[in-house]
Scaffold this motif. Sequence first.
Motif, PDB file in Angstrom:
ATOM      1  N   ALA A 135       0.823  -1.207   0.000  1.00 42.86           N
ATOM      2  CA  ALA A 135       0.000   0.000   0.000  1.00 42.86           C
ATOM      3  C   ALA A 135       0.858   1.259   0.000  1.00 42.86           C
ATOM      4  N   GLY A 145       1.974   1.779  -3.552  1.00 41.13           N
ATOM      5  CA  GLY A 145       0.853   2.225  -4.371  1.00 41.13           C
ATOM      6  C   GLY A 145       0.479   3.665  -4.096  1.00 41.13           C
ATOM      7  N   GLY A 197       0.470   6.934  -6.513  1.00 43.81           N
ATOM      8  CA  GLY A 197      -0.725   7.745  -6.681  1.00 43.81           C
ATOM      9  C   GLY A 197      -0.469   9.212  -6.402  1.00 43.81           C
ATOM     10  N   VAL A 255      -1.733  -2.476  -3.368  1.00 41.97           N
ATOM     11  CA  VAL A 255      -1.352  -1.638  -4.500  1.00 41.97           C
ATOM     12  C   VAL A 255      -2.538  -0.819  -5.023  1.00 41.97           C
ATOM     13  N   GLY A 256      -3.681  -1.487  -5.242  1.00 39.62           N
ATOM     14  CA  GLY A 256      -4.831  -0.801  -5.845  1.00 39.62           C
ATOM     15  C   GLY A 256      -5.391   0.323  -4.986  1.00 39.62           C
ATOM     16  N   LEU A 286      -2.886   3.154  -4.468  1.00 41.54           N
ATOM     17  CA  LEU A 286      -2.851   4.063  -5.613  1.00 41.54           C
ATOM     18  C   LEU A 286      -4.012   5.048  -5.554  1.00 41.54           C
ATOM     19  N   THR A 313      -0.646   3.639   3.570  1.00 39.12           N
ATOM     20  CA  THR A 313      -1.003   4.478   2.420  1.00 39.12           C
ATOM     21  C   THR A 313      -0.767   5.944   2.738  1.00 39.12           C
TER      22      THR A 313
END
Length: 259
Positions: free
Chosen positions: A87, A90, A94, A150-151, A154, A193
């Motif tokens: 995370a 990602g 982002g 990751v998703g 991002l 994140t």
Amino acid sequence: MPDITLTMIIVLCLVAAAAGWIDAVVGGGGLLLLPALLLGLPSHVPYTHALGTNKAVSIVGTTGAAVTFARKAPVDVKVALRICLAAMAGAAAGALLAGSIPKEAMMPVIMVVLLLVAAFVIFRPSFGAVPVDGPVTRQRMIAAILLAGVGIGLYDGLLGPGTGTFLVLILTGLLRLDLLTASATAKIVNAGTNAGALVVFAFQGAVMWQLAALMAVFNLAGGQAGARMALKKGSGFVRMVLLTVVCALVLKLGWEQWA
């Protein structure tokens, strides 16, 4: 710190406390915090500065809630840290892309996903009520790292609102956790994140540190209160807050898109 009135600073601090509470229970505090910063900051302040300051505030409350949950909830810290590392990467990617992709292009997709989520939670009342017995397969673990790590990382670096909510749902569905444990695990991932995006925004000089430090104190207090309440009331309470936050996200995004 930009020229902000004392009244607006107080409002932003109170919003930070409320966002911390929501984030700790089920995620989605960005629904309150980021729009408040966008409205409260002077119009000449770039959008990325609101994103960067939001991350600096959120990481404090999220990390505090993660520590509280990890001490008292049955969290698999090793699994959470694996997803957290993905995370962070990602979210950093982002944050680098923030501003290059029009958020208006992403809103309809996010709204459809949220509506499907709301319908699923409403019509599957047993979802996340209790954990599913049995080990998690390697395929599910990889899917969780890719999607929740990751998703969603991002997405958090690009926009952010609803990140914690998405994490809770993905972790519940893929790792077969109950909602309380998924929420606790999501806090660790969400801290990652926030950290990944914050490093990029700080390097770009897009963080208003004085304002962020003040708001972070209130965000931490709200996060601690939310974590303790979620631990006390259990998965049923988390499910109720989850539905409320998802519906609020849909209404907010719909208003931004078409109003």
